[in-house]
Design an enzyme around this catalytic site. Structure first.
Site, PDB file in Angstrom:
ATOM      1  N   ASP A   8       0.364   0.934   6.656  1.00  0.00           N
ATOM      2  CA  ASP A   8       0.660   1.467   5.338  1.00  0.00           C
ATOM      3  C   ASP A   8       1.325   0.325   4.556  1.00  0.00           C
ATOM      4  OD1 ASP A   8       1.201   3.404   3.276  1.00  0.00           O
ATOM      5  OD2 ASP A   8       3.277   3.427   3.975  1.00  0.00           O
ATOM      6  N   LEU A   9       1.338   0.432   3.246  1.00  0.00           N
ATOM      7  CA  LEU A   9       1.933  -0.644   2.437  1.00  0.00           C
ATOM      8  C   LEU A   9       3.349  -0.295   1.955  1.00  0.00           C
ATOM      9  CD1 LEU A   9       1.652  -3.335   0.802  1.00  0.00           C
ATOM     10  CD2 LEU A   9       0.716  -1.947  -1.051  1.00  0.00           C
ATOM     11  N   ASP A  10       3.396   0.727   1.093  1.00  0.00           N
ATOM     12  CA  ASP A  10       4.670   1.071   0.454  1.00  0.00           C
ATOM     13  C   ASP A  10       5.658   1.612   1.482  1.00  0.00           C
ATOM     14  OD1 ASP A  10       3.859   0.507  -2.248  1.00  0.00           O
ATOM     15  OD2 ASP A  10       2.620   2.302  -2.170  1.00  0.00           O
ATOM     16  N   THR A  16       8.550  -0.676  -2.018  1.00  0.00           N
ATOM     17  CA  THR A  16       8.208  -0.270  -3.381  1.00  0.00           C
ATOM     18  C   THR A  16       8.620   1.169  -3.672  1.00  0.00           C
ATOM     19  OG1 THR A  16       6.054   0.050  -2.416  1.00  0.00           O
ATOM     20  CG2 THR A  16       6.300  -1.835  -3.899  1.00  0.00           C
ATOM     21  N   LYS A  44       6.430  10.253  -0.907  1.00  0.00           N
ATOM     22  CA  LYS A  44       6.047   9.059  -0.148  1.00  0.00           C
ATOM     23  C   LYS A  44       4.713   9.268   0.550  1.00  0.00           C
ATOM     24  CE  LYS A  44      10.571   6.997   0.583  1.00  0.00           C
ATOM     25  NZ  LYS A  44      11.614   6.652   1.556  1.00  0.00           N
ATOM     26  N   SER A 113      -3.564   2.287   2.658  1.00  0.00           N
ATOM     27  CA  SER A 113      -2.558   2.731   1.688  1.00  0.00           C
ATOM     28  C   SER A 113      -3.159   3.704   0.688  1.00  0.00           C
ATOM     29  CB  SER A 113      -2.022   1.508   0.928  1.00  0.00           C
ATOM     30  OG  SER A 113      -1.282   1.907  -0.215  1.00  0.00           O
ATOM     31  N   ALA A 114      -2.325   4.622   0.183  1.00  0.00           N
ATOM     32  CA  ALA A 114      -2.758   5.556  -0.850  1.00  0.00           C
ATOM     33  C   ALA A 114      -2.734   4.920  -2.238  1.00  0.00           C
ATOM     34  CB  ALA A 114      -1.845   6.779  -0.844  1.00  0.00           C
ATOM     35  N   LYS A 144      -3.426  11.327   1.946  1.00  0.00           N
ATOM     36  CA  LYS A 144      -2.667  11.655   3.146  1.00  0.00           C
ATOM     37  C   LYS A 144      -1.924  12.959   2.854  1.00  0.00           C
ATOM     38  CE  LYS A 144      -1.779   6.710   3.880  1.00  0.00           C
ATOM     39  NZ  LYS A 144      -0.774   5.629   3.843  1.00  0.00           N
ATOM     40  N   GLU A 168       3.634   3.548   9.664  1.00  0.00           N
ATOM     41  CA  GLU A 168       3.860   4.417   8.513  1.00  0.00           C
ATOM     42  C   GLU A 168       5.343   4.692   8.296  1.00  0.00           C
ATOM     43  OE1 GLU A 168       3.111   6.275   6.042  1.00  0.00           O
ATOM     44  OE2 GLU A 168       0.951   6.021   5.914  1.00  0.00           O
ATOM     45  N   ASP A 169       5.724   4.880   7.038  1.00  0.00           N
ATOM     46  CA  ASP A 169       7.114   5.273   6.736  1.00  0.00           C
ATOM     47  C   ASP A 169       7.201   6.702   6.212  1.00  0.00           C
ATOM     48  OD1 ASP A 169       5.846   4.652   4.240  1.00  0.00           O
ATOM     49  OD2 ASP A 169       7.843   4.755   3.333  1.00  0.00           O
TER      50      ASP A 169
HETATM   51  C1  BG6 Z   1       1.749   5.461  -1.729  1.00  0.00           C
HETATM   52  C2  BG6 Z   1       3.185   5.698  -2.096  1.00  0.00           C
HETATM   53  O1  BG6 Z   1       1.648   4.336  -0.914  1.00  0.00           O
HETATM   54  O2  BG6 Z   1       0.961   5.258  -2.900  1.00  0.00           O
HETATM   55  C3  BG6 Z   1       3.274   6.875  -3.049  1.00  0.00           C
HETATM   56  O3  BG6 Z   1       3.947   5.957  -0.941  1.00  0.00           O
HETATM   57  C4  BG6 Z   1       2.392   6.608  -4.266  1.00  0.00           C
HETATM   58  O4  BG6 Z   1       4.606   7.077  -3.419  1.00  0.00           O
HETATM   59  C5  BG6 Z   1       0.973   6.342  -3.818  1.00  0.00           C
HETATM   60  O5  BG6 Z   1       2.421   7.706  -5.152  1.00  0.00           O
HETATM   61  C6  BG6 Z   1       0.033   6.023  -4.968  1.00  0.00           C
HETATM   62  O6  BG6 Z   1       0.375   4.783  -5.519  1.00  0.00           O
HETATM   63  P1  BG6 Z   1      -0.156   4.207  -6.864  1.00  0.00           P
HETATM   64  O7  BG6 Z   1       0.301   2.769  -6.853  1.00  0.00           O
HETATM   65  O8  BG6 Z   1      -1.649   4.306  -6.861  1.00  0.00           O
HETATM   66  O9  BG6 Z   1       0.433   5.010  -7.964  1.00  0.00           O
HETATM   67 MG    MG Z   2       4.450   4.427   2.707  1.00  0.00          MG
END
Ligand code: BG6
Ligand code: MG
Length: 220
Positions: A8-10, A16, A44, A113-114, A144, A168-169
């Site tokens: 996962d990224l964020d 972030t 998240k 990542s989402a 997710k 994952e966090d």
């Molecule tokens: C996820 C974050 O990685 O990405 C979420 O944990 C976030 O908080 C989601 O809403 C979507 O991100 P973005 O950058 O497309 O708005």
């Molecule tokens: Mg995350």
């Protein structure tokens, strides 16, 4: 190699979550309700559109489709002002050393990542070219805890799900990993991530024999 990693990224590679929080909080302030760090936990890992739905449920606010669209645009504009200032100093502790170890062992890794901003963020912090593949919010249709993002990641790794290890966090991300039939590693709070197969506070806590343990586990 018998294992591949999906990151996962964020909240795993970069912190972030604090910028998402600030951007959502500003919208909640404008709409006239309180939005706390505890509320932010629910957002998240969740897609941008779903995050807005949850935010509006928290504030008990109902908006038209047009209003929602304009809020999503301003949320991302605000978020972009933070992430375009990011640099390699915002990579979370231990991440680069962990990637170095994976490279040395020939273990491949992709992003799952989402976020639609994932490529930009990885470029900002200088990690983009290290990943074998990127699965982000632009390439999935289901958020997710749906396992789609990780199942596409497994295809990029050319490995069956049970040989993929997800870092994952987020609660939603651990659930997605489980539904994908993958090994889950939670990075963060032990109580929040209690469903994960393994939990570490940060990458600096991961011992040198952990990867070997994962390899042994998948070889069984
Ligand atoms: C996820 C974050 O990685 O990405 C979420 O944990 C976030 O908080 C989601 O809403 C979507 O991100 P973005 O950058 O497309 O708005
Ligand atoms: Mg995350």
């Amino acid at each position: 190699n018998t294992i591949g990693i999906i990151f996962d990224l964020d909240g795993v590679i970069v912190d972030t979550a604090k910028y998402h929080f600030l951007a959502w909080k500003r919208l909640a302030d404008d709409l006239g309700f309180e939005f706390t760090e505890a509320h932010n936990e629910l957002l998240k890992g969740v897609s941008r559109v779903r995050s807005l739905e949850i935010l509006l449920e928290i504030g008990k606010v109902q908006l038209s489709e047009a209003e929602k669209q304009s809020i999503l645009i301003s949320k991302n504009e605000h978020y972009l002002t933070y992430i375009t200032k990011m640099g390699a100093d915002e990579i979370l502790p231990g991440v680069e050393a962990f990637l170095d170890t994976l490279d040395a062992l020939g273990i491949q890794y992709v992003l799952g990542s989402a976020s639609k901003n994932a490529p930009l963020i990885l470029k900002q912090v200088g990690l983009f070219s290290r990943f074998k593949g990127i699965v982000d919010g632009n390439s999935v249709s289901k958020a997710k805890p749906d396992p789609e993002v990780f199942l596409i990641g497994a295809q990029k790794l050319k490995l069956p799900p049970k040989q993929c290890v997800v870092f994952e966090d987020a609660i939603a991300g651990i659930e997605a990993a489980k539904r994908a039939n993958m090994i889950s590693v939670g990075i963060g709070d032990k109580e929040t991530l209690s469903e994960a197969d393994y939990i570490f506070n940060s990458f600096t806590e991961i011992g040198s024999n952990f990867l070997q343990e994962l390899i042994n586990r998948t070889e069984k």
